[in-house]
Design a protein around this motif. Sequence first.
Motif, short mmCIF file in Angstrom:
data_model
loop_
_atom_site.label_atom_id
_atom_site.label_comp_id
_atom_site.label_asym_id
_atom_site.label_seq_id
_atom_site.Cartn_x
_atom_site.Cartn_y
_atom_site.Cartn_z
N TRP A 161 0.83 -1.20 0.00
CA TRP A 161 0.00 0.00 0.00
C TRP A 161 0.87 1.25 0.00
CZ3 TRP A 161 -0.10 3.84 3.68
CH2 TRP A 161 0.39 3.56 4.96
N GLN A 162 2.03 1.17 0.63
CA GLN A 162 2.95 2.30 0.60
C GLN A 162 3.58 2.46 -0.79
OE1 GLN A 162 4.90 0.47 3.92
NE2 GLN A 162 4.59 2.29 5.21
N ALA A 163 3.80 1.33 -1.45
CA ALA A 163 4.30 1.38 -2.83
C ALA A 163 3.27 2.05 -3.74
CB ALA A 163 4.62 -0.02 -3.32
N LEU A 164 1.99 1.73 -3.54
CA LEU A 164 0.93 2.36 -4.34
C LEU A 164 0.84 3.86 -4.06
CD1 LEU A 164 -1.91 -0.31 -4.04
CD2 LEU A 164 -0.53 0.20 -6.06
N GLU A 165 1.06 4.23 -2.82
CA GLU A 165 1.02 5.64 -2.47
C GLU A 165 2.16 6.41 -3.14
OE1 GLU A 165 0.01 7.96 1.61
OE2 GLU A 165 1.70 6.58 1.71
N ALA A 166 3.34 5.79 -3.19
CA ALA A 166 4.51 6.44 -3.77
C ALA A 166 4.50 6.41 -5.30
CB ALA A 166 5.79 5.79 -3.24
N ARG A 167 4.07 5.29 -5.85
CA ARG A 167 4.07 5.11 -7.32
C ARG A 167 2.77 4.42 -7.71
NH1 ARG A 167 9.82 4.52 -9.49
NH2 ARG A 167 8.77 3.44 -11.16
N PRO A 168 1.73 5.19 -8.03
CA PRO A 168 0.39 4.62 -8.23
C PRO A 168 0.25 3.67 -9.41
CG PRO A 168 0.30 7.00 -7.89
CD PRO A 168 1.73 6.66 -8.11
N GLU A 169 1.18 3.73 -10.38
CA GLU A 169 1.05 2.84 -11.54
C GLU A 169 1.24 1.39 -11.11
OE1 GLU A 169 3.28 5.26 -11.28
OE2 GLU A 169 2.66 6.81 -12.70
N CYS A 170 0.34 0.53 -11.54
CA CYS A 170 0.41 -0.87 -11.12
C CYS A 170 -0.28 -1.76 -12.14
CB CYS A 170 -0.22 -1.05 -9.74
SG CYS A 170 -1.97 -0.59 -9.67
N SER A 171 -0.11 -3.06 -11.97
CA SER A 171 -0.78 -4.06 -12.80
C SER A 171 -1.41 -5.12 -11.91
CB SER A 171 0.21 -4.73 -13.76
OG SER A 171 0.77 -3.82 -14.67
N VAL A 172 -2.48 -5.71 -12.40
CA VAL A 172 -3.11 -6.83 -11.71
C VAL A 172 -3.34 -7.93 -12.75
CG1 VAL A 172 -5.00 -7.65 -10.28
CG2 VAL A 172 -4.26 -5.25 -10.12
N ALA A 173 -2.85 -9.12 -12.47
CA ALA A 173 -3.00 -10.25 -13.39
C ALA A 173 -3.99 -11.27 -12.81
CB ALA A 173 -1.66 -10.92 -13.64
N PHE A 174 -4.90 -11.71 -13.65
CA PHE A 174 -5.90 -12.73 -13.28
C PHE A 174 -5.68 -13.94 -14.18
CE2 PHE A 174 -7.69 -8.62 -12.24
CZ PHE A 174 -8.31 -8.82 -11.02
N LEU A 175 -5.31 -15.06 -13.57
CA LEU A 175 -5.11 -16.30 -14.32
C LEU A 175 -6.27 -17.23 -14.04
CD1 LEU A 175 -3.34 -18.08 -16.13
CD2 LEU A 175 -2.14 -18.84 -14.07
#
Length: 219
Positions: A73-87
Motif C-alpha cells: 500500500w505504501q508502494a501504491l502511495e509512492a508510485r500509483p502505476e500498477c498491474s493486476v493479473a488474473f489467471l
Amino acid sequence: MFIPDEYRLDDAATAFALIREIRTGTLMTAAPDGVGAPDASHLPFMVDAEGADPQTGRGGRLIGHVDRRNPQWQALEARPECSVAFLGPQAHVSPSWYGTRPRAPTWLYVAVQVRGRAVLITDQSALRAMVERLSDELEPPGSDWNSSQVVPYTERLMPYIVGFGIDIERIDTQIRLGQGNTPDDRRRVLAALTAAGDTNFGARAIAALIRRLVPLPPD
C-alpha cells in the motif's frame, strides 16, 4: 503481457466477466524507490465496469484491500502505476487427443491483465462499505449470513486494512483455447477435456470456456 494476435480478445465486457469469476488477482507494484524487483500479492478484487470503454476497459475500476502490514500500500502511495493479473482455468492437452499428426503437448488457459493507477482508500466508512460489498458479492445464494450481523467485529478490523481503487487504463485479455486448430481436432480436444478426471485439474472448466468463448462450428 505478450499475447499473440490469434489469442487476443479486445472485449472489456468479457474481461470484466472473467475477472468476476476468477476473483483472485496478483497485484504487482514497483518498489517505492524504483530500485529492486516488483512486489506481488494475491488478493480478491471487485470490478466497477460502468462507463468503461468497450474494448480497452479504460474508465472502469478495480477495488481491493490489503493488510496494513503489507508494504504494497505504501508502494501504491509512492508510485500509483500498477498491474493486476488474473489467471483463470487451465489444462494440459495431450497430443494423443488430436486427429492430425505430428502434434506436441500444449496448455490451454485464459488470462486478463489490468494496468492502471491506484488511489488509496483509508476513510473508515468507505472501507467498511467496501468490505461489506465484497462479503455480500461472494456469499453463496441461500446463505443466512450477511455482514450486518457482525458490525462490531468488522469495525475492529478496519484499522488493520488499507483499501484502494485502481482506475483502469488498459485491459489485455488472452484466451488460449485451441481456436486455431481444425474443427475436428477442436471437437476431439473438447470431448477429452469434458471427460477428464481429477488428474487434469481445470479441464472441465476449460471445456466450459471453449463452449462459451470460442464455440465450435456446426457439424
